[in-house]
Scaffold this active site. Structure first.
Site, mmCIF file in Angstrom:
data_model
loop_
_atom_site.group_PDB
_atom_site.id
_atom_site.type_symbol
_atom_site.label_atom_id
_atom_site.label_comp_id
_atom_site.label_asym_id
_atom_site.label_seq_id
_atom_site.Cartn_x
_atom_site.Cartn_y
_atom_site.Cartn_z
ATOM 1 N N TRP A 357 0.829 -1.224 0.000
ATOM 2 C CA TRP A 357 0.000 0.000 0.000
ATOM 3 C C TRP A 357 0.857 1.265 0.000
ATOM 4 C CZ3 TRP A 357 -1.681 2.740 4.981
ATOM 5 C CH2 TRP A 357 -0.690 2.629 5.966
ATOM 6 N N ASP A 358 2.207 1.100 0.005
ATOM 7 C CA ASP A 358 3.106 2.240 0.164
ATOM 8 C C ASP A 358 2.926 3.316 -0.907
ATOM 9 O OD1 ASP A 358 3.981 -0.144 1.449
ATOM 10 O OD2 ASP A 358 5.855 0.828 1.966
ATOM 11 N N GLU A 496 0.908 -3.632 11.965
ATOM 12 C CA GLU A 496 1.126 -5.062 11.762
ATOM 13 C C GLU A 496 1.402 -5.829 13.050
ATOM 14 O OE1 GLU A 496 4.020 -5.549 8.622
ATOM 15 O OE2 GLU A 496 2.382 -5.352 7.166
ATOM 16 N N LYS A 617 3.042 -1.069 15.852
ATOM 17 C CA LYS A 617 4.254 -0.957 15.039
ATOM 18 C C LYS A 617 4.289 0.410 14.351
ATOM 19 C CE LYS A 617 6.348 -3.279 11.036
ATOM 20 N NZ LYS A 617 6.124 -4.304 10.002
ATOM 21 N N GLN A 618 3.117 0.890 13.960
ATOM 22 C CA GLN A 618 3.067 2.113 13.140
ATOM 23 C C GLN A 618 1.715 2.792 13.280
ATOM 24 O OE1 GLN A 618 3.092 -1.084 10.059
ATOM 25 N NE2 GLN A 618 2.679 0.680 8.746
HETATM 26 C C1 BGC Z 1 4.935 -2.061 7.062
HETATM 27 C C2 BGC Z 1 3.878 -1.957 5.990
HETATM 28 C C3 BGC Z 1 4.555 -1.644 4.670
HETATM 29 C C4 BGC Z 1 5.621 -2.672 4.366
HETATM 30 C C5 BGC Z 1 6.367 -2.371 3.099
HETATM 31 C C6 BGC Z 1 5.983 -3.082 6.657
HETATM 32 O O1 BGC Z 1 7.001 -3.110 7.603
HETATM 33 O O2 BGC Z 1 4.365 -2.480 8.280
HETATM 34 O O3 BGC Z 1 2.960 -0.951 6.315
HETATM 35 O O4 BGC Z 1 3.621 -1.642 3.661
HETATM 36 O O5 BGC Z 1 6.545 -2.702 5.423
HETATM 37 O O6 BGC Z 1 7.002 -1.138 3.183
#
Ligand code: BGC
Length: 835
Positions: A357-358, A496, A617-618
């Site tokens: 989704w980046d 995540e 995590k984010q």
């Molecule tokens: C993140 C995701 C991201 C992926 C690729 C993961 O560590 O949690 O949000 O899409 O990395 O960058």
């Protein structure tokens, strides 16, 4: 590292950080990219030369604990770099076996060139100076070139130069994946070409059957003229080496040029890759000529894409480095490819080159500078709509369910097990239930259309994607009689760390706040999209997709009744039941482990699970404040039938910020953005960390496996939109600059609907200029001053200075972020914004 704003410079050879430098010194052109590995190196514990083609994937199966697992990788292509020398009978150049007298490496961002200068003394005491220059051509996407200047400082005699193409490579760039089958190439042909100065290597990926041909022409020059050499070519199945033997004089500089053409069966406009590669290698000019046209192509990109900040050379250099790597991954050359944007660039093998989704963090920059690249990336998604429909169907749902990780075909490429390097255990990987990826694609479609007014795109592709994504949300949302609302169950939000409830065996969470609000947004936008499509095409779409007014009414109804959970103080819960989780003792974990950004791995290794804790995590809920203004959010949430007071925003930011480990580099970008107006100091701190993510490898080891493109592009967009407060609504262009005090000025051009807007912000004024033909908006508001936006002339808005930055005023409104000021600045009121 010096702070030249166009140059990434490394002194000394440092085997420990070579992997990081290789990733950061990658050269690419949106068609292919090659890591900045030393020309004389081979893959070993220090070096990892890697070359990757946009969209160049292959699948392999591996037996893991009695289970066959198939993985799709972005294939490491044959290594075209090898170019080295030795005094005849002496040792080949090898930095770990020779005394290094000087070593300096420079990545020239302006010219897109990697340079390396070294002086070595071999075991016979001979001193030689060597200087390399390398490009991957930005205009001629199939060409790359290396120039090697060799000066024997203390010796004369016969010298040998070896130039090769090496197809013996495998995908071995990521330690954690080493148990997986990684041999993707089968050799087809290796030989000397008809032209004796050229060698050819042809290989094919063993499942996707992409044929790759490389032709390398190697010539030596002295005093500008071609030098006579003896040539010998040795060939193995998947390796061809040409050795040039020649006389050199002490103190004299010999110039060797290796020009490489790389073609694949994905190329258009060719008959067959080997023939095309041989012809291109034959026709290519000398290094200097190629450099000229390459630099010119880069100049055109910089003219459109550069963002200039005043008085902060390091920030300036890093912002350029980020734009540079973005444009090396996706460039005008990508437009003709069927390629998405891999989360880790074309710079390494982490996440196997998959697409997540980046894009949500990447497209906003591209929309304003290179909208045609955004369009190409959205078409990558459009072509995979049939696969997304299949995924939805297989899950018993309607519409299109885009995969969390996407590669060649658009099937789900997420891994099903994950190796925790801390515990050595393989654990289930449920990350694929992050259904929000489809909503992110819908946001990208909508924003691209808003920014370009590309009706053709909306009518031919965009509306169909929006409709199918909306159908997915409408079918996944289930009516709950008990609550009188629609639930979305069994999914994950962006965070995540949480993939399930600690009290449940099955993965998935219910009513993730971010996902549900976004689903409501998608349902509304899809309902609206057809109104913007040209009437004939609209009729076609309604008939092709069988869209009825009843279905559209149902979308609106579901959007108005999707469930959200709130916690004490009106804070949106990350998901139902979040408040039942335990608080983590952050201080204790920091004290024990220092770096806790991967708390999930730490806890799993302890026999515990991060699912039990209020630890993210984010950014997850806070993504809402990143994507929407407070007014948009208020409309969305009240439209869902809940009360929403923007006053709750600062509390919500504080709440989640204190419970986030930033295990994803995307996280700091979001947090810096949502704090930009309420706490500039903290926002700048987070932005600085986000800027350092890759260049300083703040996650210790991850950048060597590939850059973090979402965070790279996200930081640039944070400066361009977040800190200027740039937004377009109704007939107004609004600006509300809040630059950190450390940045005293900002200068950039932004494309809106095909026209360039020029923006210069300095300590005491904002200057805006729009060209003739400007399609609107026709008014401009800089903080609280509104004027007509007259074309062809520059408008100046004097602004007060506040300790070198912007004085907050009571009237200024937060622009793109919904975050209201919390503590140390005057609270400002939010006003309207377009939808
Ligand atoms: C993140 C995701 C991201 C992926 C690729 C993961 O560590 O949690 O949000 O899409 O990395 O960058």
């Amino acid at each position: 590292m010096a702070d030249n704003p166009w140059m990434l410079t490394y002194e000394r050879f440092d085997p420990e950080s070579e992997g990081l430098r290789e990733a950061l010194c990658t050269l690419g052109n949106g068609y292919f990219a090659t890591r900045g590995a030393a020309e004389e190196s081979e893959a070993d514990e220090v070096h990892y030369p890697g070359t990757y083609l946009a969209g160049g994937y292959n699948r392999r199966a591996t037996d893991l604990s009695g289970r066959s697992i198939e993985n799709e990788d972005l294939v490491n292509l044959p290594n075209w770099l090898p170019l080295t020398f030795r005094p005849e009978g002496g040792a080949w150049l090898n930095l770990r076996r020779m005394e290094i007298l000087d070593h300096r490496q420079k990545l020239d961002l302006k010219r897109g060139m990697l340079e390396r200068q070294l002086r070595v003394r071999d075991d016979a005491g001979r001193i030689t100076a060597i200087a390399f220059r390398r490009i991957v051509h930005m205009r001629h996407q199939n060409l790359a070139a290396i120039e090697m200047r060799i000066t024997p400082e203390t010796w004369s005699g016969r010298m040998q130069v070896a130039s090769s193409l090496d197809g013996r490579v495998i995908n071995a760039g990521v330690e954690r994946y080493r148990e997986l089958n990684s041999k993707h190439l089968s050799p087809l042909e290796a030989r000397e070409a008809e032209e004796p100065d050229t060698i050819l290597l042809v290989a094919e990926t063993n499942q996707s059957h992409i044929r790759i041909a490389q032709a390398a022409r190697t010539r030596a020059y002295r005093d500008g003229a071609e030098h006579t050499v003896e040539r010998a070519t040795s060939v193995e199945d998947d390796h061809v080496v040409q050795t040039l033997t020649l006389e050199v004089e002490r103190g004299e500089t010999l110039m060797v040029e290796k020009t490489v053409a790389l073609f694949t069966s994905h190329d258009r406009g060719i008959s067959e890759p080997a023939q095309a590669a041989l012809r291109a290698a034959h026709e290519a000019g000398r290094f200097e000529d190629l450099l000229d046209t390459h630099v010119q192509a880069w100049q055109l990109l910089w003219d459109r894409g550069d963002i200039v900040v005043d008085r902060h050379p390091r920030t300036q250099m890093i912002l350029r480095l980020h734009v540079f790597h973005l444009l090396q991954t996706v460039s005008p050359n990508t437009i003709d490819q069927d390629a998405g944007v891999p989360a880790r660039g074309l710079h390494g093998e982490a996440y196997r080159g998959h697409i997540f989704w980046d894009e949500l963090f990447i497209l906003p920059y591209l929309n304003f500078h290179f909208p045609e690249i955004s369009r190409a990336l959205l078409l990558y998604r459009y072509r995979r709509l049939p696969d997304a429909r299949r995924l939805a169907r297989e899950a018993g749902l309607a519409g299109a369910m885009y995969p969390w990780q996407s590669g060649s075909s658009g099937r789900e490429e997420s891994q099903v097990v994950h190796l925790n390097p801390r515990s050595g255990r393989w654990t289930p990987d449920n990350s694929h239930i992050q259904r929000h990826v489809g909503a992110a694609i819908a946001v990208n479609v909508w924003r691209y259309w808003q920014s370009t007014c590309d009706h053709d795109f909306l009518g031919q592709y965009g509306a169909e994607m929006l409709i199918e994504i909306a159908r997915f949300w409408a079918s996944v949302a289930k009516w709950n009689d008990a609550t009188g609302r629609y639930d979305i169950r069994g999914i994950m939000g962006p965070d995540e760390f949480h993939d399930g409830y600690p009290w449940s065996e099955s993965p998935g969470l219910d009513n993730n706040g971010y996902t549900n609000v976004l689903a409501a947004w998608v349902l509304r936008r899809a309902a609206e999209a057809l109104d913007h499509v040209e009437p004939v095409r609209r009729k076609e779409l309604e008939s092709l997709l069988s869209v009825t007014p009843e279905e559209i009414a149902a979308w609106r109804e579901i959007a108005s009744k999707l469930a959200l959970s709130f916690m004490e103080g009106g804070i949106i819960a990350q998901f139902d039941g979040y408040d039942r989780l335990k608080e983590l003792d952050w201080d204790a974990y920091r004290a024990k482990y220092g770096d806790i950004h991967r708390l999930d791995r730490i806890l799993e290794a302890e026999g515990d699970s991060v699912n039990r804790y209020k630890a993210s995590k984010q950014a997850d809920v806070l993504m809402l404040f990143y994507l929407f203004s407070s007014n948009e959010l208020r409309d969305l949430i009240t439209g869902m039938g809940y009360e929403f007071d923007p006053q709750v925003i600062p509390r919500t930011v504080d709440y989640y910020l204190a419970r986030t480990s930033h295990g994803s580099t995307l996280s700091r970008v979001v947090h810096s953005w949502v704090l930009a107006r309420s706490d500039r100091a903290r926002s700048w701190e987070l932005l600085t960390d986000a800027l350092e993510s890759d260049i300083s490898d703040i996650q210790r080891g991850t950048t060597a496996e590939g850059i973090h493109l979402g965070a790279m592009a996200g930081t640039v967009d944070l400066v361009q939109r977040g800190q200027t407060g740039l937004e377009f609504y109704d007939d107004t262009l609004a600006l509300s600059p809040c630059l950190p005090q450390e940045l005293q000025g900002l200068h950039l051009g932004l494309m809106h609907r095909g026209h360039w807007l020029r923006l210069d912000i300095s300590c005491d004024e904002v200057r805006v200029a729009v060209p003739l033909g400007w399609p609107g908006p026709h008014r401009i508001r800089v903080r609280d001053e509104v004027r007509e936006l007259t074309v062809g002339e520059e408008l100046r808005f004097p602004c007060e200075l506040y300790a070198g930055g912007w004085r907050p005023t009571t009237e200024a409104r937060p622009p793109d972020t919904a975050a209201e000021p919390s503590t140390n600045e005057t609270r400002r009121k939010a006003r309207g914004r377009p939808t």
